[in-house]
Write a protein that holds these residues in place. Structure first.
Motif, PDB file in Angstrom:
ATOM      1  N   HIS A  40       0.871  -1.250  -0.081  1.00 42.64           N
ATOM      2  CA  HIS A  40      -0.107  -0.071   0.053  1.00 42.64           C
ATOM      3  C   HIS A  40       0.941   1.188  -0.052  1.00 42.64           C
ATOM      4  O   HIS A  40       2.106   1.330   0.653  1.00 42.64           O
ATOM      5  N   PHE A  41       0.144   2.543  -0.459  1.00 46.73           N
ATOM      6  CA  PHE A  41       0.992   3.557  -0.578  1.00 46.73           C
ATOM      7  C   PHE A  41       0.622   4.409   0.761  1.00 46.73           C
ATOM      8  O   PHE A  41      -0.242   4.347   1.324  1.00 46.73           O
ATOM      9  N   PRO A  42       1.830   5.096   1.122  1.00 47.17           N
ATOM     10  CA  PRO A  42       1.599   5.909   2.563  1.00 47.17           C
ATOM     11  C   PRO A  42       0.552   7.023   2.212  1.00 47.17           C
ATOM     12  O   PRO A  42       0.242   7.388   1.122  1.00 47.17           O
ATOM     13  N   ALA A  43       0.057   7.359   3.413  1.00 47.90           N
ATOM     14  CA  ALA A  43      -1.012   8.407   3.223  1.00 47.90           C
ATOM     15  C   ALA A  43      -0.823   9.738   2.710  1.00 47.90           C
ATOM     16  O   ALA A  43      -1.654  10.254   1.789  1.00 47.90           O
ATOM     17  N   PRO A  44       0.681  10.115   2.802  1.00 43.97           N
ATOM     18  CA  PRO A  44       0.852  11.589   2.291  1.00 43.97           C
ATOM     19  C   PRO A  44       0.753  11.422   0.534  1.00 43.97           C
ATOM     20  O   PRO A  44       0.715  12.531  -0.070  1.00 43.97           O
ATOM     21  N   GLY A  47      -3.431  12.073  -2.792  1.00 40.30           N
ATOM     22  CA  GLY A  47      -3.463  12.856  -3.820  1.00 40.30           C
ATOM     23  C   GLY A  47      -2.957  12.408  -5.111  1.00 40.30           C
ATOM     24  O   GLY A  47      -3.630  12.292  -6.232  1.00 40.30           O
ATOM     25  N   ALA A  48      -1.659  12.052  -5.170  1.00 39.01           N
ATOM     26  CA  ALA A  48      -0.872  11.706  -6.329  1.00 39.01           C
ATOM     27  C   ALA A  48      -1.586  10.231  -6.689  1.00 39.01           C
ATOM     28  O   ALA A  48      -1.695   9.851  -7.955  1.00 39.01           O
ATOM     29  N   PHE A 173       2.503  11.738 -12.000  1.00 37.67           N
ATOM     30  CA  PHE A 173       1.902  11.575 -10.759  1.00 37.67           C
ATOM     31  C   PHE A 173       2.608  10.429 -10.158  1.00 37.67           C
ATOM     32  O   PHE A 173       2.722  10.254  -9.008  1.00 37.67           O
ATOM     33  N   ALA A 174       3.199   9.626 -10.946  1.00 39.71           N
ATOM     34  CA  ALA A 174       4.086   8.503 -10.451  1.00 39.71           C
ATOM     35  C   ALA A 174       5.221   9.085 -10.036  1.00 39.71           C
ATOM     36  O   ALA A 174       5.842   8.521  -8.807  1.00 39.71           O
ATOM     37  N   TRP A 175       5.969   9.932 -10.528  1.00 37.16           N
ATOM     38  CA  TRP A 175       7.053  10.776 -10.335  1.00 37.16           C
ATOM     39  C   TRP A 175       6.765  11.333  -8.850  1.00 37.16           C
ATOM     40  O   TRP A 175       7.501  11.518  -7.922  1.00 37.16           O
TER      41      TRP A 175
END
Length: 230
Positions: A40-44, A47-48, A173-175
């Motif tokens: 999973h991606f972190p919360a910050p 948006g991206a 957005f990946a960057w």
């Protein structure tokens, strides 16, 4: 024969340019500090990540429309590698969000057919972020160089334009997500430095070893002892 020779030379030049671009992008990407792999991606990065999901859906829609129109309008031979690059980018994006309900059905279809090996290795999550970024950037750059004239042939050109927008947005957005995750990683030596600071504070704190010895009531050479021969 002249046309055949020209076509083969042109195809070889395009493939060489594609390989050179791929090597250049990998040269820039590989030395970077990679974030920790997670499902999973972190919360910050929310948006991206949200915008990246929309770009992946746009990539899939434009890829299908581009393929259908290329077949119908006779451009498949010229655009085969471009559509293949889009498929690689879309596959990396689907595996990256394989637990999302919007991509779960597509992931199951891929995992049971073309991508069985990747699925068996458990690929997914942030592990697919950098492949998605690289594939999207390569596809966008090469399409921008080689397929500019496709805009003059709608509806095929419309889907080519949609694919440019979706791939450029996906790479951006990946960057952005990559930079946020990289900045969240602890720098090298942070934990060790904290440990040393704690030890230093304890050695200088009141009641440390030096003051404990001075505050003791024991005084050497003051006892009566036992005299030998007495």
């Amino acid at each position: 024969s002249v046309l055949g020779t020209f076509h083969s030379l042109t195809t070889k030049a395009l493939l060489d340019a594609r390989a050179a671009c791929l090597a250049g992008i990998f040269t820039m990407v590989i030395p970077m500090q990679m974030p920790a792999v997670s499902a999973h991606f972190p919360a910050p990065t929310d948006g991206a990540v949200k915008r990246m999901k929309f770009s992946i859906m746009g990539c899939g829609i434009s890829m299908v429309g581009r393929l259908v129109c290329a077949i119908a309008q006779g451009f498949l031979g010229q655009d085969f590698f471009g559509i293949l690059n889009m498929l690689l980018s879309f596959t990396a994006g689907v595996f990256m969000f394989k637990e999302d309900e919007r991509f779960a059905s597509v992931y199951k279809c891929m995992a049971s057919s073309l991508c069985q090996t990747c699925a068996a290795q458990g690929m997914g999550g942030t592990q697919c972020l950098m492949p998605f970024l690289v594939f999207s950037a390569i596809s966008f750059i090469l399409d921008l160089i080689l397929r500019m004239g496709a805009l003059a042939y709608p509806p095929y050109g419309i889907f080519v334009l949609m694919s440019w927008i979706s791939q450029a947005a996906g790479a951006y957005f990946a960057w952005t997500a990559f930079k946020i995750m990289r900045d969240l990683e602890p720098t090298e030596g942070t934990e060790m430095g904290g440990g040393f600071a704690l030890q230093g504070d304890q050695s200088e704190a009141p009641g440390g070893p030096s003051q404990a010895v001075q505050g003791s009531s024991f005084t050497p050479f003051t006892g009566s002892g036992t005299r030998l021969g007495g």
